[in-house]
Design a protein around this motif. Structure first.
Motif, PDB file in Angstrom:
ATOM      1  N   UNK A  77       0.801  -1.232   0.000  1.00 23.32           N
ATOM      2  CA  UNK A  77       0.000   0.000   0.000  1.00 23.32           C
ATOM      3  C   UNK A  77       0.828   1.272   0.000  1.00 23.32           C
ATOM      4  N   UNK A  78       2.154   1.181  -0.045  1.00 21.87           N
ATOM      5  CA  UNK A  78       2.996   2.360   0.097  1.00 21.87           C
ATOM      6  C   UNK A  78       3.195   3.083  -1.233  1.00 21.87           C
ATOM      7  N   UNK A  79       3.270   4.413  -1.171  1.00 21.01           N
ATOM      8  CA  UNK A  79       3.581   5.268  -2.309  1.00 21.01           C
ATOM      9  C   UNK A  79       4.397   6.440  -1.777  1.00 21.01           C
ATOM     10  N   UNK A  80       5.057   7.173  -2.684  1.00 22.44           N
ATOM     11  CA  UNK A  80       5.902   8.276  -2.251  1.00 22.44           C
ATOM     12  C   UNK A  80       5.832   9.395  -3.273  1.00 22.44           C
ATOM     13  N   UNK A  89      -0.451   9.289  -6.625  1.00 21.71           N
ATOM     14  CA  UNK A  89      -0.180  10.604  -6.057  1.00 21.71           C
ATOM     15  C   UNK A  89       0.643  11.428  -7.027  1.00 21.71           C
ATOM     16  N   UNK A  90       0.327  12.715  -7.115  1.00 21.08           N
ATOM     17  CA  UNK A  90       1.087  13.657  -7.935  1.00 21.08           C
ATOM     18  C   UNK A  90       0.832  15.062  -7.419  1.00 21.08           C
ATOM     19  N   UNK A  96      -5.361   9.646  -5.411  1.00 24.29           N
ATOM     20  CA  UNK A  96      -6.473   8.824  -5.877  1.00 24.29           C
ATOM     21  C   UNK A  96      -6.357   7.463  -5.231  1.00 24.29           C
ATOM     22  N   UNK A  97      -7.483   6.915  -4.802  1.00 23.43           N
ATOM     23  CA  UNK A  97      -7.475   5.604  -4.167  1.00 23.43           C
ATOM     24  C   UNK A  97      -8.689   4.802  -4.629  1.00 23.43           C
ATOM     25  N   UNK A  98      -8.665   3.499  -4.352  1.00 22.97           N
ATOM     26  CA  UNK A  98      -9.849   2.663  -4.486  1.00 22.97           C
ATOM     27  C   UNK A  98     -10.521   2.656  -3.124  1.00 22.97           C
ATOM     28  N   UNK A 114      -4.984   2.901  -9.085  1.00 25.45           N
ATOM     29  CA  UNK A 114      -5.162   4.255  -9.621  1.00 25.45           C
ATOM     30  C   UNK A 114      -3.853   5.025  -9.703  1.00 25.45           C
ATOM     31  N   UNK A 115      -3.803   5.923 -10.682  1.00 32.51           N
ATOM     32  CA  UNK A 115      -2.646   6.791 -10.887  1.00 32.51           C
ATOM     33  C   UNK A 115      -3.114   8.223 -11.076  1.00 32.51           C
TER      34      UNK A 115
END
Length: 382
Positions: free
Chosen positions: A240-243, A291-292, A305-307, A340-341
């Motif tokens: 679940x990680x993003x940066x 994420x952006x 953005x998430x589900x 999602x992106x």
């Protein structure tokens, strides 16, 4: 903007792009890459990627004055194991890392890398980097997660990272002249799962590694050495990680808290910058967020953005590094989507993309004429 306290899905200025598109293409047998898979090239055109059992698929925005997308274009790799992960340089180059089998009998994997320099153009030949400790036997070391890649946004050097079940995290780096060094340790401590790297502009390479009931952030200490900079006392839902780079030499990490599936953000505390662990709502969601950063209403904002809990794509936005003001999540429809992106197109519009239930990518764009963060209908890329 979507902005406010709490996580009320109905309180938002966004107009949902309700529902997935009807009558779109059949399944391509594709699946999302690991991490980011939607990128803006040097000319502003977006490119999207998917993994298949034999390699990659690519969709590219058509060059003006045409509209729409071209693709999918297949890029097959002999011995492909996948999945791939990707990172973008400041010039818009996309760098790839994946796995392929070196031996048809044993299936022993090798780390491979490639680069795409311009949207719609061919990819460089895949180069093998080998992988120490991987032998394929039950008693040998093995990957505990997919290989990842990070790019130095100033020099253009790239860093490939692997996490091994016994040997810890290793990296192999290519300098700006194109020369590769050998595999070197980041952490001798092993981690059971995916790692998330980033090299903020002007900063050092850093890696988030989820542990048992905590998350560790390793950072470069100079002369090729790494040190444990932070041990964050919170569990992380696997995968679940993003940066996102959110400031000069600063990275903000996002992941899900296992108690209720909500998203949290974490940033190393610094003077004058809010940091530590911050809640973002979105309870009941699943997977990693997209994420952006984008300019909304004249403000530098972070868009996520998430589900969500209902299976729809949800979006939120807030002034970058101001998570403390709270977030409101709004549904964009697209029920049943995944991975999602978020990206920004050549016209400065926020684009949210996702894979539908059958593995076909689709996207919705910000409707700037409607004001706020409103979106148009979902459309397939081809």
């Amino acid at each position: 903007m979507i902005r406010g306290k709490g996580s009320d899905r109905t309180a938002s200025s966004a107009r949902g792009a309700q529902g997935a598109p009807k009558g779109g293409p059949g399944p391509h047998g594709s699946s999302p890459p690991v991490g980011n898979w939607l990128f803006a090239g040097g000319d502003g055109r977006l490119t999207a990627y998917a993994c298949t059992p034999r390699g990659l698929l690519r969709w590219t925005e058509a060059a003006a004055p045409r509209t729409g997308w071209t693709g999918p274009e297949p890029f097959e790799v002999e011995g492909w194991v996948g999945p791939a992960s990707m990172a973008r340089s400041r010039e818009g180059y996309v760098h790839f890392v994946a796995l392929r089998s070196r031996d048809a009998d044993s299936g022993s994997p090798e780390v491979i890398v490639s680069t795409q320099f311009q949207p719609g153009r061919g990819m460089m030949d895949w180069r093998g980097l080998e992988t120490p400790g991987l032998r394929g036997g039950p008693d040998d070391d093995s990957l505990s997660g997919p290989p990842r890649i990070a790019v130095n946004q100033r020099s253009g050097s790239t860093h490939v990272l692997v996490s091994l079940r016994h040997s810890g995290i290793l990296r192999r780096s290519r300098n700006a002249e194109g020369a590769w060094g050998g595999w070197k340790p980041v952490s001798g401590q092993p981690y059971r799962g995916d790692v998330t790297p980033l090299m903020p502009s002007g900063g050092t390479l850093e890696v988030l590694a989820p542990g048992q009931g905590h998350a560790d952030r390793w950072t470069g200490m100079g002369q090729g050495r790494f040190g444990l900079a932070d041990r964050i006392p919170t569990p992380v839902v696997p995968g679940s990680a993003a940066v996102c780079e959110t400031g000069p030499r600063r990275a903000t990490y996002f992941w899900r808290y296992p108690g209720d599936g909500s998203l949290v953000a974490w940033r190393a505390p610094r003077q004058g910058v809010q940091g530590g662990l911050m809640g973002l709502g979105g309870a009941g969601g699943r997977g990693a967020p997209g994420v952006a950063r984008a300019v909304l209403g004249g403000y530098d904002c972070t868009v996520l953005a998430q589900i969500g809990a209902d299976g729809d794509v949800e979006v939120t936005a807030y002034v970058t590094e101001n998570e403390g003001y709270g977030t409101w999540w709004a549904s964009l429809g697209g029920h049943g989507a995944r991975a999602p992106q978020v990206a920004v197109d050549a016209a400065g519009r926020v684009v949210v993309a996702a894979f539908d239930e059958e593995g076909a990518p689709m996207c919705t764009r910000q409707d700037t004429a409607a004001g706020g963060l409103a979106f148009g209908p979902w459309e397939y890329l081809a």
